[in-house]
Design an enzyme around this catalytic site. Structure first.
Site, PDB file in Angstrom:
ATOM      1  N   TYR A  70      36.067  38.197  13.418  1.00  0.00           N
ATOM      2  CA  TYR A  70      36.516  39.450  14.439  1.00  0.00           C
ATOM      3  C   TYR A  70      35.219  39.819  15.198  1.00  0.00           C
ATOM      4  CZ  TYR A  70      38.752  43.671  15.955  1.00  0.00           C
ATOM      5  OH  TYR A  70      39.522  44.682  16.836  1.00  0.00           O
ATOM      6  N   PHE A 122      41.871  37.935  46.456  1.00  0.00           N
ATOM      7  CA  PHE A 122      43.107  37.319  45.568  1.00  0.00           C
ATOM      8  C   PHE A 122      44.332  38.363  45.310  1.00  0.00           C
ATOM      9  CE2 PHE A 122      44.903  35.606  41.614  1.00  0.00           C
ATOM     10  CZ  PHE A 122      45.557  34.536  42.164  1.00  0.00           C
ATOM     11  N   ASP A 123      45.466  37.642  45.195  1.00  0.00           N
ATOM     12  CA  ASP A 123      46.590  38.854  44.917  1.00  0.00           C
ATOM     13  C   ASP A 123      46.345  39.754  43.583  1.00  0.00           C
ATOM     14  OD1 ASP A 123      47.060  36.741  43.045  1.00  0.00           O
ATOM     15  OD2 ASP A 123      49.316  36.711  43.638  1.00  0.00           O
ATOM     16  N   ASP A 213      33.837  36.968  42.427  1.00  0.00           N
ATOM     17  CA  ASP A 213      35.342  36.842  41.892  1.00  0.00           C
ATOM     18  C   ASP A 213      35.029  35.028  41.772  1.00  0.00           C
ATOM     19  OD1 ASP A 213      37.789  36.125  41.050  1.00  0.00           O
ATOM     20  OD2 ASP A 213      38.775  36.988  42.869  1.00  0.00           O
ATOM     21  N   ALA A 215      36.370  32.300  40.165  1.00  0.00           N
ATOM     22  CA  ALA A 215      37.445  31.433  39.450  1.00  0.00           C
ATOM     23  C   ALA A 215      36.913  29.789  39.729  1.00  0.00           C
ATOM     24  CB  ALA A 215      38.761  31.698  40.117  1.00  0.00           C
ATOM     25  N   LYS A 256      40.491  28.065  35.825  1.00  0.00           N
ATOM     26  CA  LYS A 256      40.402  27.117  36.819  1.00  0.00           C
ATOM     27  C   LYS A 256      39.053  26.621  36.211  1.00  0.00           C
ATOM     28  CE  LYS A 256      43.043  30.635  38.972  1.00  0.00           C
ATOM     29  NZ  LYS A 256      42.887  32.028  39.022  1.00  0.00           N
ATOM     30  N   HIS A 448      56.233  38.680  44.468  1.00  0.00           N
ATOM     31  CA  HIS A 448      56.609  37.321  44.346  1.00  0.00           C
ATOM     32  C   HIS A 448      56.854  36.697  43.086  1.00  0.00           C
ATOM     33  CE1 HIS A 448      52.267  37.772  44.084  1.00  0.00           C
ATOM     34  NE2 HIS A 448      52.172  36.459  43.519  1.00  0.00           N
TER      35      HIS A 448
HETATM   36  C1  LIG Z   1      43.384  33.159  39.486  1.00  0.00           C
HETATM   37  C2  LIG Z   1      42.402  34.156  40.298  1.00  0.00           C
HETATM   38  C3  LIG Z   1      42.038  35.464  39.749  1.00  0.00           C
HETATM   39  C4  LIG Z   1      43.337  35.947  38.484  1.00  0.00           C
HETATM   40  O1  LIG Z   1      42.967  35.159  37.358  1.00  0.00           O
HETATM   41  P1  LIG Z   1      44.145  35.039  36.371  1.00  0.00           P
HETATM   42  O2  LIG Z   1      43.525  34.406  35.179  1.00  0.00           O
HETATM   43  O3  LIG Z   1      45.300  34.204  36.902  1.00  0.00           O
HETATM   44  O4  LIG Z   1      44.366  36.526  35.784  1.00  0.00           O
HETATM   45  C5  LIG Z   1      41.406  36.225  40.648  1.00  0.00           C
HETATM   46  N1  LIG Z   1      40.683  35.534  41.362  1.00  0.00           N
HETATM   47  C6  LIG Z   1      40.939  34.503  41.739  1.00  0.00           C
HETATM   48  C7  LIG Z   1      39.928  34.056  42.928  1.00  0.00           C
HETATM   49  C8  LIG Z   1      41.737  33.598  41.236  1.00  0.00           C
HETATM   50  O5  LIG Z   1      41.875  32.331  41.696  1.00  0.00           O
END
Ligand SMILES: *Cc1c(COP(=O)(O)O)cnc(C)c1O
Length: 457
Positions: A70, A122-123, A213, A215, A256, A448
């Site tokens: 933990y 990103f959304d 950000d 990913a 990703k 969506h």
């Molecule tokens: C996928 C993504 C996120 C969110 O991540 P999740 O793992 O899907 O919650 C944030 N920013 C970007 C650029 C992404 O591609």
């Protein structure tokens, strides 16, 4: 010269090729929302590259030797070392995925009335900003919205747009600038090192931190190496180090470029930010040494972060996406150019010009492609752009796209040939597609994912 995959296949999973009549029934039962389909109803799944890739034998071994304690887990230490090695941040918090990292960090830093400038958010990022009654301001360069414009770094931030926002900030309402690499919503387009340097300069001038950000950080580094002057001889890891030296913090969806099926993290330089975020991490995710992940998830991620920075892997990855995109271009099919890092984006406004904007041409195209072939893409258009939070009107984005995202290390170019043929078949009968869909049910935010639709007769 072709670029073969620098690995061979050790485990395979069967996929089922269905008939058109099966698919017509399934998509109707799914209320014409591709998120509602069962995976067995999909032949080639290009819905997302998120958490859908294949792990390596080394990652599976790392899972077996992981530590499920933990607190003070060895797996946490391994992940912390990878974060320090690659990104240079002394502080990090694991989270269960990228949006969880946003939730935790934004809980500490974003409040009502704030402005958060960046390149097309990103959304979920935008969702987490707007949920806190703050505003995401898109400062992407205009070239990104012209799909035929050739620009090597279409994810770049327009410095004039950014400065206008920064200069309008008398009450200190900008918690940070977000640089998204690569810029997912703009078509997987990279950001140049030069652009990041200029953003850093502006950020310093106005004393505002930068959040990356992250990913697709490694795919972005690949583009800097192959497209930007002065980087051809540099190693991917060196380039990553240079990108992150300009940032104050990062959020990462590890699903990703982490090469794992689940995971995320926050990392930063500032101890105060770390401490404040830690409190929210404990509330929302789990103790700071695991943040909603199993020890084995952290071990697999630590290994994945190193693997994704290997040039032969990146090259075969990016070239597979380019193979799909360039073959579609040869057929005259309109896509976002140049081809992005993780996906090919079909330009639905040009593909289906007869479908009215109010009937969601990108969603219509995604449904047609599914019915034609069992290939699942995703709408990046008006459904995803959602309603304006104040007026509640549909927000029509500059582009209506269908994203065909390629999972990492998962499909071969034979699969890509099948995709090319299927898109071509829809393209051939595009003149006959003139009606789209109407909404029968939708959620108030991020609609969506769960939206329900019916065909317009
Ligand atoms: C996928 C993504 C996120 C969110 O991540 P999740 O793992 O899907 O919650 C944030 N920013 C970007 C650029 C992404 O591609």
């Amino acid at each position: 010269m072709s670029t073969p995959e620098p690995y061979k296949i050790k485990t395979v999973e069967s996929i089922y090729q269905s008939s058109i009549s099966e698919r017509q029934k399934w998509i109707k039962d799914a209320s014409y929302n591709l998120f509602n389909l069962k995976s067995q109803q999909v032949f080639i799944d290009l819905l997302t590259d998120s958490g859908t890739g294949a792990m390596s034998d080394k990652q599976w071994s790392a899972m077996m030797s992981a530590d499920e304690s933990y607190a003070g887990s060895r797996s946490h230490t391994l992940l912390g070392k990878a974060v320090k090695d690659l990104f240079g941040f002394p502080y990090f918090l694991p989270t269960h995925q990228g949006r969880a990292a946003e939730n935790v960090l934004f809980s500490a830093l974003v409040s009502e009335g704030n402005l958060v400038p960046g390149n097309t958010h990103f959304d979920t990022t935008k969702g987490h900003i707007e949920f806190r009654k703050a505003k995401a301001i898109d400062c992407t360069i205009d070239e990104a919205f012209d799909t035929h414009h050739q620009h090597p770094f279409k994810g770049n931030i327009d410095l004039k747009k950014l400065e206008t926002v920064l200069a309008s900030n008398p009450k200190g309402e900008i918690p940070f600038i977000i640089v998204t690499i690569t810029c997912n919503s703009a078509g997987g387009q990279p950001v140049s090192m030069e652009n990041m340097r200029s953003v850093r300069k502006l950020a310093d001038q106005y004393n505002i931190p930068i959040l990356i950000d992250s990913a697709r950080f490694a795919e972005n580094a690949y583009y800097i190496k192959t497209r930007e002057d002065g980087y051809r001889e540099k190693d991917i890891r060196e380039i990553i180090g240079e990108m992150y030296a300009m940032a104050d913090m990062m959020t990462l969806s590890a699903k990703k470029d982490g090469l794992v099926n689940i995971g995320g993290l926050i990392a930063c330089r500032d101890e105060t930010v770390y401490r404040s975020a830690s409190t929210f991490n404990i509330m929302f995710e789990g103790f700071i040494s695991y943040g909603g992940l199993a020890g084995r998830d952290m071990s697999a991620l630590a290994q994945g972060l190193y693997e994704v920075t290997e040039f032969p892997y990146l090259e075969s990855r990016i070239k597979q996406v380019a193979y799909l995109g360039e073959n579609l271009l040869k057929l005259g099919i309109p896509i976002q150019e140049p081809v992005g890092g993780h996906a090919v984006f079909l330009n639905a406004l040009e593909f289906l010009p007869n479908v009215p904007r109010e009937e969601f041409p990108a969603q219509t195209l995604a449904i047609e492609l599914y019915m034609e072939s069992g290939i699942r893409g995703v709408e990046i258009g008006t459904l995803m752009a959602d309603r304006d939070p104040v007026s509640r009107e549909n927000r029509y984005p500059a582009l209506e796209m269908v994203r065909l995202a390629l999972p990492r290390r998962t499909y071969t170019n034979n699969h890509m040939d099948f995709v090319i043929e299927a898109v071509k078949r829809v393209w051939t009968r595009r003149e006959n597609i003139s009606r789209g869909y109407r909404i029968t049910r939708e959620a108030p935010i991020l609609r969506h994912f769960t939206i329900e639709l019916e065909p317009v007769e």
